[in-house]
Design a protein around this motif. Structure first.
Motif, PDB file in Angstrom:
ATOM      1  N   TYR A   1      -9.440  15.324   4.135  1.00 11.14           N
ATOM      2  CA  TYR A   1      -8.562  16.252   3.622  1.00 11.14           C
ATOM      3  C   TYR A   1      -8.418  15.865   2.422  1.00 11.14           C
ATOM      4  CZ  TYR A   1      -4.506  18.921   2.747  1.00 11.14           C
ATOM      5  OH  TYR A   1      -3.269  19.656   2.381  1.00 11.14           O
ATOM      6  N   MET A   2      -7.932  14.769   2.299  1.00 16.15           N
ATOM      7  CA  MET A   2      -7.447  14.089   0.691  1.00 16.15           C
ATOM      8  C   MET A   2      -8.682  14.044  -0.175  1.00 16.15           C
ATOM      9  SD  MET A   2      -4.652  11.249   1.865  1.00 16.15           S
ATOM     10  CE  MET A   2      -5.610  10.367   2.927  1.00 16.15           C
ATOM     11  N   LEU A   3      -9.598  13.879   0.380  1.00 17.49           N
ATOM     12  CA  LEU A   3     -10.822  13.899  -0.606  1.00 17.49           C
ATOM     13  C   LEU A   3     -11.110  15.316  -1.253  1.00 17.49           C
ATOM     14  CD1 LEU A   3     -13.529  11.641   1.134  1.00 17.49           C
ATOM     15  CD2 LEU A   3     -12.502  11.093  -1.124  1.00 17.49           C
ATOM     16  N   GLY A   4     -10.837  16.329  -0.270  1.00 17.00           N
ATOM     17  CA  GLY A   4     -11.111  17.681  -0.710  1.00 17.00           C
ATOM     18  C   GLY A   4      -9.953  17.895  -1.553  1.00 17.00           C
ATOM     19  N   GLN A   5      -8.626  17.590  -1.285  1.00 18.11           N
ATOM     20  CA  GLN A   5      -7.527  17.720  -2.251  1.00 18.11           C
ATOM     21  C   GLN A   5      -7.968  17.200  -3.555  1.00 18.11           C
ATOM     22  OE1 GLN A   5      -6.396  20.399  -0.549  1.00 18.11           O
ATOM     23  NE2 GLN A   5      -4.222  19.856  -1.333  1.00 18.11           N
ATOM     24  N   ARG A   6      -8.295  16.026  -3.581  1.00 19.37           N
ATOM     25  CA  ARG A   6      -8.825  15.429  -4.751  1.00 19.37           C
ATOM     26  C   ARG A   6      -9.562  16.141  -5.675  1.00 19.37           C
ATOM     27  NH1 ARG A   6     -12.564  11.539  -7.192  1.00 19.37           N
ATOM     28  NH2 ARG A   6     -11.473  10.121  -8.530  1.00 19.37           N
TER      29      ARG A   6
ATOM     30  N   TRP B   1      -4.491  12.030 -12.325  1.00 16.40           N
ATOM     31  CA  TRP B   1      -5.846  11.055 -11.745  1.00 16.40           C
ATOM     32  C   TRP B   1      -5.367  10.020 -10.609  1.00 16.40           C
ATOM     33  CZ3 TRP B   1      -7.727   6.151 -11.420  1.00 16.40           C
ATOM     34  CH2 TRP B   1      -8.999   6.101 -11.233  1.00 16.40           C
ATOM     35  N   LEU B   2      -4.274   9.239 -11.063  1.00 16.57           N
ATOM     36  CA  LEU B   2      -3.648   8.218 -10.240  1.00 16.57           C
ATOM     37  C   LEU B   2      -3.160   8.822  -8.852  1.00 16.57           C
ATOM     38  CD1 LEU B   2      -1.691   5.925 -12.539  1.00 16.57           C
ATOM     39  CD2 LEU B   2      -3.928   5.373 -11.349  1.00 16.57           C
ATOM     40  N   ARG B   3      -2.577   9.785  -8.976  1.00 11.60           N
ATOM     41  CA  ARG B   3      -1.997  10.591  -7.758  1.00 11.60           C
ATOM     42  C   ARG B   3      -3.277  11.127  -6.811  1.00 11.60           C
ATOM     43  NH1 ARG B   3      -1.073  12.673  -3.621  1.00 11.60           N
ATOM     44  NH2 ARG B   3      -0.097  14.381  -2.882  1.00 11.60           N
TER      45      ARG B   3
ATOM     46  N   SER C   1       5.080  20.029 -15.758  1.00 21.77           N
ATOM     47  CA  SER C   1       3.530  19.320 -15.467  1.00 21.77           C
ATOM     48  C   SER C   1       3.833  17.618 -15.594  1.00 21.77           C
ATOM     49  CB  SER C   1       2.857  19.800 -16.749  1.00 21.77           C
ATOM     50  OG  SER C   1       3.371  19.376 -18.033  1.00 21.77           O
ATOM     51  N   ALA C   2       2.708  17.188 -15.320  1.00 20.32           N
ATOM     52  CA  ALA C   2       2.809  15.761 -15.146  1.00 20.32           C
ATOM     53  C   ALA C   2       1.538  15.107 -16.279  1.00 20.32           C
ATOM     54  CB  ALA C   2       2.610  15.116 -13.913  1.00 20.32           C
ATOM     55  N   PRO C   3       1.536  13.923 -16.863  1.00 16.95           N
ATOM     56  CA  PRO C   3       0.441  13.709 -17.606  1.00 16.95           C
ATOM     57  C   PRO C   3      -1.023  13.428 -16.786  1.00 16.95           C
ATOM     58  CG  PRO C   3       2.364  12.003 -17.826  1.00 16.95           C
ATOM     59  CD  PRO C   3       2.577  13.117 -16.698  1.00 16.95           C
ATOM     60  N   SER C   4      -2.126  13.675 -17.602  1.00 18.33           N
ATOM     61  CA  SER C   4      -3.336  13.766 -16.747  1.00 18.33           C
ATOM     62  C   SER C   4      -3.732  12.248 -16.060  1.00 18.33           C
ATOM     63  CB  SER C   4      -4.304  14.070 -17.735  1.00 18.33           C
ATOM     64  OG  SER C   4      -4.560  13.283 -18.728  1.00 18.33           O
TER      65      SER C   4
ATOM     66  N   SER D   1       0.875  -1.123   0.025  1.00 15.05           N
ATOM     67  CA  SER D   1      -0.044   0.105  -0.084  1.00 15.05           C
ATOM     68  C   SER D   1       0.944   1.160  -0.010  1.00 15.05           C
ATOM     69  CB  SER D   1      -0.920   0.087   1.153  1.00 15.05           C
ATOM     70  OG  SER D   1      -1.862  -1.007   1.097  1.00 15.05           O
ATOM     71  N   TRP D   2       1.965   1.169   0.872  1.00 13.00           N
ATOM     72  CA  TRP D   2       2.713   2.358   0.983  1.00 13.00           C
ATOM     73  C   TRP D   2       3.572   2.567  -0.520  1.00 13.00           C
ATOM     74  CZ3 TRP D   2       6.003   2.233   6.163  1.00 13.00           C
ATOM     75  CH2 TRP D   2       4.816   2.526   7.440  1.00 13.00           C
ATOM     76  N   SER D   3       4.131   1.507  -1.000  1.00  9.03           N
ATOM     77  CA  SER D   3       5.006   1.738  -2.098  1.00  9.03           C
ATOM     78  C   SER D   3       4.081   2.134  -3.239  1.00  9.03           C
ATOM     79  CB  SER D   3       5.735   0.484  -2.276  1.00  9.03           C
ATOM     80  OG  SER D   3       4.840  -0.772  -2.446  1.00  9.03           O
ATOM     81  N   ILE D   4       3.006   1.670  -3.412  1.00 15.14           N
ATOM     82  CA  ILE D   4       2.136   2.016  -4.470  1.00 15.14           C
ATOM     83  C   ILE D   4       1.768   3.472  -4.579  1.00 15.14           C
ATOM     84  CG2 ILE D   4      -0.097   1.963  -5.877  1.00 15.14           C
ATOM     85  CD1 ILE D   4      -0.237  -1.380  -5.047  1.00 15.14           C
ATOM     86  N   THR D   5       1.404   3.896  -3.277  1.00 15.75           N
ATOM     87  CA  THR D   5       1.119   5.404  -2.914  1.00 15.75           C
ATOM     88  C   THR D   5       2.274   5.963  -3.405  1.00 15.75           C
ATOM     89  OG1 THR D   5      -0.684   4.753  -1.433  1.00 15.75           O
ATOM     90  CG2 THR D   5       0.393   6.887  -1.525  1.00 15.75           C
ATOM     91  N   GLU D   6       3.459   5.718  -2.949  1.00 12.57           N
ATOM     92  CA  GLU D   6       4.535   6.558  -3.183  1.00 12.57           C
ATOM     93  C   GLU D   6       5.436   6.695  -4.603  1.00 12.57           C
ATOM     94  OE1 GLU D   6       4.286   8.741  -0.978  1.00 12.57           O
ATOM     95  OE2 GLU D   6       4.585   8.189   0.850  1.00 12.57           O
ATOM     96  N   ILE D   7       5.186   5.616  -4.915  1.00 12.55           N
ATOM     97  CA  ILE D   7       5.483   5.590  -6.608  1.00 12.55           C
ATOM     98  C   ILE D   7       5.025   6.587  -7.291  1.00 12.55           C
ATOM     99  CG2 ILE D   7       5.569   3.926  -8.628  1.00 12.55           C
ATOM    100  CD1 ILE D   7       6.301   1.509  -6.707  1.00 12.55           C
ATOM    101  N   ILE D   8       3.624   6.358  -6.888  1.00 10.24           N
ATOM    102  CA  ILE D   8       2.837   7.410  -7.907  1.00 10.24           C
ATOM    103  C   ILE D   8       3.067   9.002  -7.714  1.00 10.24           C
ATOM    104  CG2 ILE D   8       0.427   8.089  -8.478  1.00 10.24           C
ATOM    105  CD1 ILE D   8      -0.455   5.152  -8.227  1.00 10.24           C
TER     106      ILE D   8
END
Length: 221
Positions: free
Chosen positions: A206-211, A137-139, A130-133, A110-117
């Protein structure tokens, strides 16, 4: 002068993000490889070194926020990084008895997938502006699954370490002593588990708001 600072800031953050990205990529690769070849009991041993340094490097992100290198509020990054460091050093590193638990696998994946992205996203933004759209979305979307699985793993590992804390008295200070002070690591862990109760929905909200903000901004551009 401001222009020179901006250039050095981008160079530094680019190097930082891609360096830590490599660490988390190694953690993910080794964890999946070990799960496939020998099972969850050996995952921690396989990923320990890259996991320790990749996650510990995140301490710099608190400093980045404090000195204004990034816009992320310290109030958001501090609890996330602190809880991870506690689980990493205060639980997994400190109590070898739980390193073979299956929750270690769900935690590091879970940690590594999150942090790789996350680190690849910010690495591209700092390097190219910039980064690809799809990466954006994944981020701002993978946490919908990875955050609950990661948090559940953290809580589960702390809970499973409680008997070993109580039995070993590790990091605890008993009276009498010359400082006339006592400390029980077991009760600290219970307190930390209690903090997860209000803290988890708060950070998730908070993360939902950021999303919502990030995806709306990307759609309007």
């Amino acid at each position: 002068m401001a222009g020179i600072f901006s250039i050095f800031r981008r160079i530094y953050l680019t190097i930082y993000n891609w360096t830590v990205f490599i660490g988390w990529l190694q953690v993910f690769y080794l964890s999946v490889k070990t799960l496939k070849e020998s099972g969850h009991e050996d995952v921690y041993a396989a990923v320990e070194k890259p996991l320790l340094w990749a996650q510990s490097a995140a301490v710099l992100e608190i400093l980045h926020g404090l000195i204004g290198l990034v816009r992320s509020p310290v109030s958001a990054t501090l609890p996330q990084i602190s809880s991870r460091l506690y689980v990493l050093w205060g639980i997994l590193w400190s109590f070898p008895e739980i390193r073979t638990h299956f929750l270690v696998s769900s935690l590091v994946i879970s940690w590594s997938i999150t942090e790789i992205i996350r680190y690849s996203f910010f690495g591209l933004k700092e390097a190219f502006g910039s980064a690809p759209s799809w990466l954006l979305w994944l981020r701002y979307s993978t946490f919908l699954i990875m955050y609950p699985t990661g948090i559940s793993s953290e809580v589960g590992l702390i809970y499973n370490a409680l008997p070993y804390m109580k039995e070993s008295l590790k990091y605890s200070i008993r009276m009498p002593n010359k400082w006339n002070f006592s400390f029980d690591y077991y009760y600290l862990a219970l307190g930390i588990l209690g903090v997860y109760v209000p803290g988890t929905p708060h950070l998730y909200g908070y993360m939902l708001g950021q999303r919502k903000k990030a995806l709306a901004r990307a759609k309007s551009e």
